[in-house]
Motif scaffolding. Structure first.
Motif, short mmCIF file in Angstrom:
data_model
loop_
_atom_site.label_atom_id
_atom_site.label_comp_id
_atom_site.label_asym_id
_atom_site.label_seq_id
_atom_site.Cartn_x
_atom_site.Cartn_y
_atom_site.Cartn_z
N MET A 1 8.96 74.14 0.42
CA MET A 1 8.16 72.91 1.24
C MET A 1 8.69 71.70 1.42
N LEU A 2 9.03 71.39 2.71
CA LEU A 2 9.44 70.08 2.86
C LEU A 2 8.30 69.06 3.03
N ILE A 3 8.27 68.01 2.18
CA ILE A 3 7.10 67.24 2.07
C ILE A 3 7.51 65.83 2.34
N CYS A 4 6.98 65.34 3.48
CA CYS A 4 7.29 63.79 3.77
C CYS A 4 6.62 62.90 3.13
N ASP A 5 7.54 62.03 2.28
CA ASP A 5 6.98 60.88 1.45
C ASP A 5 6.24 59.78 2.19
N SER A 6 6.27 59.96 3.53
CA SER A 6 5.56 58.80 4.33
C SER A 6 4.30 59.36 4.73
N CYS A 7 4.21 60.25 5.49
CA CYS A 7 3.04 60.87 6.17
C CYS A 7 2.43 61.97 5.63
N ASP A 8 3.13 62.64 4.55
CA ASP A 8 2.67 63.81 3.92
C ASP A 8 2.44 65.05 4.43
N SER A 9 3.32 65.05 5.77
CA SER A 9 3.11 66.14 6.50
C SER A 9 3.94 67.31 5.72
N VAL A 10 3.79 68.48 5.75
CA VAL A 10 4.50 69.67 5.16
C VAL A 10 5.09 70.83 5.90
N THR A 11 6.37 71.09 5.89
CA THR A 11 6.85 72.10 6.76
C THR A 11 7.42 73.16 5.64
N GLU A 12 6.73 74.38 5.86
CA GLU A 12 7.18 75.64 4.92
C GLU A 12 8.32 76.07 5.70
N GLN B 1 7.73 80.70 -7.12
CA GLN B 1 9.15 79.91 -6.82
C GLN B 1 8.85 79.10 -5.38
N ASP B 2 7.64 78.20 -5.31
CA ASP B 2 7.30 77.51 -4.32
C ASP B 2 8.24 76.19 -4.70
N ILE B 3 9.03 75.82 -3.88
CA ILE B 3 10.08 74.75 -4.36
C ILE B 3 9.57 73.54 -3.28
N GLU B 4 9.37 72.40 -3.91
CA GLU B 4 9.31 71.03 -3.19
C GLU B 4 10.40 70.11 -3.12
N VAL B 5 10.48 69.98 -1.82
CA VAL B 5 11.71 68.87 -1.41
C VAL B 5 10.93 67.76 -0.70
N LYS B 6 11.06 66.61 -1.25
CA LYS B 6 10.61 65.41 -0.83
C LYS B 6 11.70 64.64 0.10
N GLY B 7 10.91 63.90 1.02
CA GLY B 7 12.05 63.24 1.93
C GLY B 7 11.25 62.63 3.29
N LEU B 8 11.95 62.23 4.05
CA LEU B 8 11.13 61.89 5.46
C LEU B 8 11.13 62.78 6.45
N CYS B 9 10.11 63.13 7.25
CA CYS B 9 10.17 64.24 8.36
C CYS B 9 11.00 63.40 9.57
N SER B 10 11.08 63.96 10.54
CA SER B 10 11.78 63.60 11.62
C SER B 10 10.98 62.54 12.41
N ASN B 11 9.70 62.44 12.54
CA ASN B 11 8.76 61.50 13.01
C ASN B 11 8.86 60.39 12.14
N CYS B 12 8.90 60.45 10.99
CA CYS B 12 8.88 58.97 10.06
C CYS B 12 10.34 58.65 9.91
#
Length: 157
Positions: free
Chosen positions: A102-113, A137-148
């Motif tokens: 799970m790619l989780i955006c720290d700014s807008c909370d969008s999630v890409t699986e 084994q859901d893996i959470e990776v936090k950062g910023l999405c391309s929109n943010c």
């Protein structure tokens, strides 16, 4: 990717219904309503946000209703719990439930699986080498999405 069109939402709910039937379970109206909210959301949703949305139509809805539905959806592979956010997001592929990254955006909370069978197999293999049996084994990776990272109007450097 959130499901935003009515046709897409209907198709996703139909796929979820089929998934439940294959498991010998039923996608009840309450479960369907919670799943539809998750599918339509632009990002992860907390249980109380889901409850507030449901209470707009059903003012007497109570927290246990939402929590039971979420527990079911996660167990059925229709949703994921994001532990780092204490929030939930719909799975992007009901026909092939899995555990993903799970790619989780720290700014807008969008999630890409992301799904990566090779990565999943490697993690399970590495864990087994230590005598560890992987349950999820859901893996959470936090950062910023391309929109943010690149908001409209911002010049690229």
């Amino acid at each position: 990717m959130p499901c935003t069109h009515a046709h897409d939402l209907d198709q996703q709910l139909l796929a979820a219904t089929r998934r439940c039937a294959a498991r010998g379970e039923k996608l009840t109206d309450q479960r369907r309503e919670v799943l539809a909210l998750l599918l339509a959301a632009p990002g992860a949703m907390k249980a109380y946000d889901l409850l507030a949305a449901i209470q707009k139509q059903k003012p007497t809805a109570a927290p246990p209703t939402v929590y039971r539905a979420l527990d079911f959806l996660v167990a059925a592979g229709l949703a994921h719990k994001l532990d780092s956010k204490n929030a939930f997001v719909a799975c992007h592929d009901f026909e092939h439930p899995h555990h993903g990254v799970m790619l989780i955006c720290d700014s807008c909370d969008s999630v890409t699986e992301l799904s990566d069978d090779t990565l999943e197999a490697r993690l399970a293999e590495d864990a087994a080498a230590f005598g560890f049996a992987v349950a999820t084994q859901d893996i959470e990776v936090k950062g910023l999405c391309s929109n943010c990272r690149n908001p409209p109007g911002k010049d690229a450097a």
